[in-house]
Design an enzyme around this catalytic site. Structure first.
Site, PDB file in Angstrom:
ATOM      1  N   GLU A  69       0.842  -1.200   0.000  1.00 28.57           N
ATOM      2  CA  GLU A  69       0.000   0.000   0.000  1.00 28.57           C
ATOM      3  C   GLU A  69       0.870   1.241   0.000  1.00 28.57           C
ATOM      4  OE1 GLU A  69      -2.458   0.167   3.499  1.00 28.57           O
ATOM      5  OE2 GLU A  69      -3.548  -1.606   2.865  1.00 28.57           O
TER       6      GLU A  69
ATOM      7  N   LYS B  60       2.103   4.707   1.605  1.00 29.34           N
ATOM      8  CA  LYS B  60       2.158   5.273   2.959  1.00 29.34           C
ATOM      9  C   LYS B  60       1.814   6.757   2.811  1.00 29.34           C
ATOM     10  CE  LYS B  60       4.917   5.269   7.166  1.00 29.34           C
ATOM     11  NZ  LYS B  60       4.605   6.620   7.582  1.00 29.34           N
TER      12      LYS B  60
ATOM     13  N   ASP C 171       1.116  10.533   3.450  1.00 27.28           N
ATOM     14  CA  ASP C 171       1.801  11.459   4.351  1.00 27.28           C
ATOM     15  C   ASP C 171       0.800  12.470   4.897  1.00 27.28           C
ATOM     16  OD1 ASP C 171       3.843  12.508   5.752  1.00 27.28           O
ATOM     17  OD2 ASP C 171       4.792  13.547   4.069  1.00 27.28           O
TER      18      ASP C 171
ATOM     19  N   TYR D  52      -7.080   2.617   5.921  1.00 25.41           N
ATOM     20  CA  TYR D  52      -6.139   1.501   5.837  1.00 25.41           C
ATOM     21  C   TYR D  52      -6.301   0.441   6.916  1.00 25.41           C
ATOM     22  CZ  TYR D  52      -3.559   4.619   9.005  1.00 25.41           C
ATOM     23  OH  TYR D  52      -3.203   5.455  10.023  1.00 25.41           O
TER      24      TYR D  52
ATOM     25  N   LYS E  62      10.454   3.655   3.752  1.00 27.63           N
ATOM     26  CA  LYS E  62      10.334   5.109   3.554  1.00 27.63           C
ATOM     27  C   LYS E  62      11.246   5.564   2.426  1.00 27.63           C
ATOM     28  CE  LYS E  62       9.712   7.647   7.287  1.00 27.63           C
ATOM     29  NZ  LYS E  62       8.837   8.753   7.701  1.00 27.63           N
TER      30      LYS E  62
ATOM     31  N   CYS F   3      13.437  48.675   0.895  1.00 31.98           N
ATOM     32  CA  CYS F   3      12.639  48.017  -0.145  1.00 31.98           C
ATOM     33  C   CYS F   3      13.389  48.010  -1.479  1.00 31.98           C
ATOM     34  CB  CYS F   3      11.302  48.750  -0.301  1.00 31.98           C
ATOM     35  SG  CYS F   3      10.304  48.107  -1.658  1.00 31.98           S
TER      36      CYS F   3
ATOM     37  N   CYS G 202      11.387  50.530  -3.887  1.00 34.76           N
ATOM     38  CA  CYS G 202      11.189  51.965  -3.668  1.00 34.76           C
ATOM     39  C   CYS G 202      12.134  52.532  -2.615  1.00 34.76           C
ATOM     40  CB  CYS G 202       9.740  52.244  -3.264  1.00 34.76           C
ATOM     41  SG  CYS G 202       9.350  51.706  -1.595  1.00 34.76           S
TER      42      CYS G 202
ATOM     43  N   CYS H  51       7.380  46.417   3.468  1.00 30.08           N
ATOM     44  CA  CYS H  51       7.656  47.767   2.999  1.00 30.08           C
ATOM     45  C   CYS H  51       6.417  48.588   3.357  1.00 30.08           C
ATOM     46  CB  CYS H  51       7.873  47.778   1.487  1.00 30.08           C
ATOM     47  SG  CYS H  51       7.775  49.440   0.790  1.00 30.08           S
TER      48      CYS H  51
ATOM     49  N   CYS I 185       4.980  52.746  -3.232  1.00 30.47           N
ATOM     50  CA  CYS I 185       5.886  51.724  -3.765  1.00 30.47           C
ATOM     51  C   CYS I 185       5.262  51.159  -5.041  1.00 30.47           C
ATOM     52  CB  CYS I 185       6.060  50.629  -2.711  1.00 30.47           C
ATOM     53  SG  CYS I 185       7.069  49.249  -3.256  1.00 30.47           S
TER      54      CYS I 185
HETATM   55  S1  IVH Z   1      -1.096   0.734   8.846  1.00 31.51           S
HETATM   56  C1  IVH Z   1      -0.450  -0.680  13.485  1.00 31.51           C
HETATM   57  N1  IVH Z   1      -1.123   1.731   6.465  1.00 31.51           N
HETATM   58  O1  IVH Z   1       1.897   5.597   9.116  1.00 31.51           O
HETATM   59  C2  IVH Z   1      -0.223   0.459  12.562  1.00 31.51           C
HETATM   60  N2  IVH Z   1      -0.390   3.142   8.210  1.00 31.51           N
HETATM   61  O2  IVH Z   1       3.987   4.779  11.468  1.00 31.51           O
HETATM   62  C3  IVH Z   1      -1.070   0.317  11.354  1.00 31.51           C
HETATM   63  N3  IVH Z   1       0.201   5.409   7.486  1.00 31.51           N
HETATM   64  O3  IVH Z   1       0.353   6.114  12.175  1.00 31.51           O
HETATM   65  C4  IVH Z   1      -0.823   1.390  10.412  1.00 31.51           C
HETATM   66  N4  IVH Z   1      -0.256   5.134   5.357  1.00 31.51           N
HETATM   67  O4  IVH Z   1      -0.678   7.226  10.226  1.00 31.51           O
HETATM   68  C5  IVH Z   1      -0.836   1.973   7.742  1.00 31.51           C
HETATM   69  N5  IVH Z   1      -1.241   2.461   4.256  1.00 31.51           N
HETATM   70  C6  IVH Z   1      -0.967   2.696   5.540  1.00 31.51           C
HETATM   71  C7  IVH Z   1      -0.511   3.955   5.989  1.00 31.51           C
HETATM   72  C8  IVH Z   1      -0.211   4.135   7.338  1.00 31.51           C
HETATM   73  C9  IVH Z   1       0.163   5.989   6.277  1.00 31.51           C
HETATM   74  C10 IVH Z   1       0.663   6.092   8.704  1.00 31.51           C
HETATM   75  C11 IVH Z   1      -0.250   5.930   9.872  1.00 31.51           C
HETATM   76  C12 IVH Z   1       0.576   5.412  11.005  1.00 31.51           C
HETATM   77  C13 IVH Z   1       1.964   5.602  10.520  1.00 31.51           C
HETATM   78  C14 IVH Z   1       2.802   4.427  10.945  1.00 31.51           C
END
Ligand code: IVH
Length: 670
Positions: free
Chosen positions: A113, A115, A117, A224, A315, A409, A412, A427, A433
């Site tokens: 999946e 991750k 942000d 998720y 990551k 500035c 001006c 300014c 200006c």
């Molecule tokens: S599963 C038991 N799936 O990443 C933890 N987390 O450090 C289950 N996050 O706090 C988390 N995408 O906020 C999971 N596809 C994903 C995610 C995800 C982002 C974040 C989530 C979590 C942190 C984990």
């Protein structure tokens, strides 16, 4: 309409709106126009005001926000919110994979999946209704941000189908890049500091008191994990598919947001694919999450103290390059805000050539201790605009010159000012200006302000350079002959321009106020200010306390408004615009009744049937007046939950009658 009919209609409209909301936001396949949707919503809003006893906590009208959360209460998680073990190395992923393979016999399915942000959220549903949304906090307890989460359109308020009676769903709330960029554009236009990155802004937004602002910002969410449903599906992948039936937006396999694989090669391929492709996503991700799919295997593998053994996060390294800082240039915004920009030796980063990086303000330059011709590290990690994250000191020449923030500035030469507690230099020469003057003119004619047909930024520049206009009032003195003299200006365009200027005289007051370009008075603030005080004279005469009593107006905005009207040049400008016939008072809406005529209301606290703004609107449309603070002249205080004790005391001391929400409704209906 009687009560039964009202209830039936409210239920019908709610269901219809929920369905169209789903089609639009989750499926991206709308069946009706935005206008028709708004009409249905308005119909429901009106009915809910008329029959507040049928306005549910999960009505689609909650999407537009309006509920205020004064303090986010702390809530204990039913299931602890753990984190994932993280790594930046592919080797660690392969070690993890091999460890699992040794522990478990036979073929194992994995789910890959994205991750996301953003900010983790746990959302509870009881009998198919969203009842609570809580942030991660320390993992054991988080903050109750339910009002704000309800405004996120992709999160269902009511579920469909065969959902369990009581369960929790977890996911990540994030800022889609398009909305984030739009927000920053708006802030730049309003003369406010821009936000650094989508993640922190999503987190900050989720903790704003006014859910209406949250609704406007356009957050989104991906889910998720599901808790408390029992193993109604064999594994995670199948469960994710299942929750789509209940109305949740889920990551789709067809665009590779989620994938089931059974080999390390499959995992690696997914990682490599997204390491490249992530720059094309409409939201930010910071890695890939790999999970063992089978729920029984997950249980068998269990948890360490902090994280599940059945999942791991890979990551992405923030892409970073080194290049030379060639110079620093300073831009002047229309409100006078000075933004330093680094000119870099062009370098390839994340698929584009980077030549410039934002430096935000003087503090940022100081923190990095930048010197001219430094070899700097530039990243495009969490930020959209490339950012200088550090200096390679080994490469610094011994005679390198430290970058000193300018004191005058660049446009001006006026001495810059910096207010205590503010990061930005300004300014102060607002009316002299040239860059600010042109910026203010461009703002005045822009679409959301006066929207003057036939007049664009280029023509404004030409008019300015010719000395024909210096401020917005001058636009109304222009003649056809002056305009047609401009280069590349035909008779027809000149006529259009003059007609456009003339037509702008009917633009409503709130947009004129926005168009004036008062620092920190953006579109929303201008509306609040205009509707609260009704006309320019009342705004000019308002003092600090009167201003901050208005919704969404804080110290900083109030001081800026006062400073603007203390300047005789502003008064002169407004008088000229008044003489030209522009709108300087709000057009009163048709009144529903005049039963509140002559009455002054103070509305305070949180309400059930109405948002605070709706309640105020009801007062006005029935002839009453909203005032900011309680005085002997106040007729009623309408007190919701969580009204401050000081206000309550003051009302009691002055003998002002206090109405509960129900009493107010009774007064309205009789
Ligand atoms: S599963 C038991 N799936 O990443 C933890 N987390 O450090 C289950 N996050 O706090 C988390 N995408 O906020 C999971 N596809 C994903 C995610 C995800 C982002 C974040 C989530 C979590 C942190 C984990």
């Amino acid at each position: 309409m009687n009560q039964n009919e009202a209830l039936e209609e409210i239920t019908r409209l709610s269901e219809e709106l929920n369905r169209h909301n789903y089609l639009y936001y989750v499926e991206s396949q709308p069946e009706i126009s935005d206008y028709d949707f708004d009409m249905l919503l308005e119909k429901l809003q009106k009915l809910e005001i008329q029959f507040p006893e049928f306005a549910s906590e999960n009505s689609p009208t909650k999407r537009v926000g309006g509920d205020i959360t004064k303090k986010f209460e702390s809530v204990k998680h039913r299931y602890p919110m753990m984190s994932l073990s993280n790594t930046y190395s592919e080797e660690d992923i392969s070690d993890w994979f091999n460890r699992i393979a040794k522990l478990v016999e036979g073929k194992i399915e994995y789910v890959c999946e994205l991750k996301y942000d953003g900010v983790a959220i746990g959302i509870q549903y009881v009998d198919g209704k969203l009842t609570q949304a809580v942030t991660r906090g320390d993992g054991t307890q988080g903050e109750n941000v339910t009002n704000n989460v309800k405004t996120i359109r992709t999160i269902p308020l009511s579920l469909n189908g065969d959902f369990p009676a009581d369960f929790e769903i977890r996911g990540e709330i994030f800022f889609p890049l398009k909305n984030f960029l739009a927000l920053n554009n708006q802030r730049r236009e309003d003369g406010e500091a821009e936000f650094a990155n989508p993640r922190n802004t999503a987190s900050g937004t989720l903790k704003m008191q006014d859910s209406k602002v949250v609704a406007e910002r356009g957050l989104d969410c991906f889910l998720y994990g599901v808790y408390g449903t029992g193993n109604i599906r064999p594994g995670h992948y199948e469960m994710v598919e299942k929750v789509a039936d209940w109305g949740f937006k889920i990551p789709k396999n067809e665009n590779r947001y989620i994938e089931k694989v059974d080999s390390l090669e499959g995992v690696m391929e997914f990682i490599h694919y997204w390491n490249e492709e992530r720059k094309n996503l409409p939201f930010e991700i910071d890695g890939i999450v790999i999970k063992v799919n089978d729920y029984y295997l997950q249980e068998e593998l269990g948890f360490t103290a902090k994280s599940p053994r059945w999942a791991i996060a890979y990551k992405f390294k923030a892409e970073r390059v080194e290049t030379i800082l060639e110079s620093v240039q300073y831009q002047v915004g229309r409100t006078g805000a000075i933004t330093p920009v680094a000119n870099l030796k062009p370098v390839q980063l994340g698929g584009t050539t980077v030549k410039r990086a934002s430096l935000h303000n003087a503090d940022q330059i100081e923190k990095l201790d930048l010197h001219l011709l430094d070899s700097v590290y530039v990243e495009k990690g969490g930020e959209i605009i490339p950012k200088i994250v550090g200096v390679n000191l080994a490469e610094r020449q011994s005679n390198a010159r430290k970058i000193e923030f300018i004191s005058t500035c660049p446009e001006c030469a006026t001495e810059l000012v910096r207010t205590e507690g503010e990061a930005q230099h300004y300014c102060p020469n607002e009316t002299g200006c040239p860059t600010q003057m042109k910026g203010k003119l461009e703002h005045f004619i822009s679409r959301k302000a006066m929207n003057i047909d036939g007049l664009g930024a280029e023509t404004v520049d030409a008019l300015f350079e010719k000395g024909l206009v210096r401020n917005c009032a001058d636009l109304y003195d222009l003649t056809f002959h002056q305009v047609v003299e401009l280069e590349r200006m035909a008779d027809k365009s000149a006529n259009n321009l003059i007609a456009g200027v003339e037509a702008s005289k009917v633009i409503p007051f709130e947009r004129v106020l926005f168009g004036l370009g008062i620092r920190f008075v953006g579109e929303t603030v201008a509306k609040k200010l205009a509707f609260a005080l009704k006309n320019i004279d009342a705004i000019m005469q308002s003092n600090f306390d009167g201003l901050i009593a208005i919704d969404e107006i804080g110290d900083k905005i109030a001081m800026s408004i006062i400073a603007y009207f203390e300047d005789p040049k502003s008064i002169e400008l407004i008088n000229r615009l008044k003489d030209k016939g522009l709108q300087f008072e709000v057009e009163e809406k048709a009144v529903a009744s005049n039963k509140f005529e002559g009455m002054a209301f103070v509305v305070s606290g949180v309400f059930n049937a109405f948002s605070r703004d709706e309640l105020k609107e009801v007062i006005v449309s029935n002839g009453g007046k909203n005032v900011g603070s309680i005085s002997a002249k106040t007729t009623f205080v309408v007190a919701g939950d969580k009204m401050g004790p000081a206000k309550l005391q003051k009302a009691t001391d002055l003998g002002v009658r206090i109405l509960t929400e129900d009493e107010f409704i009774e007064l309205l209906n009789n």
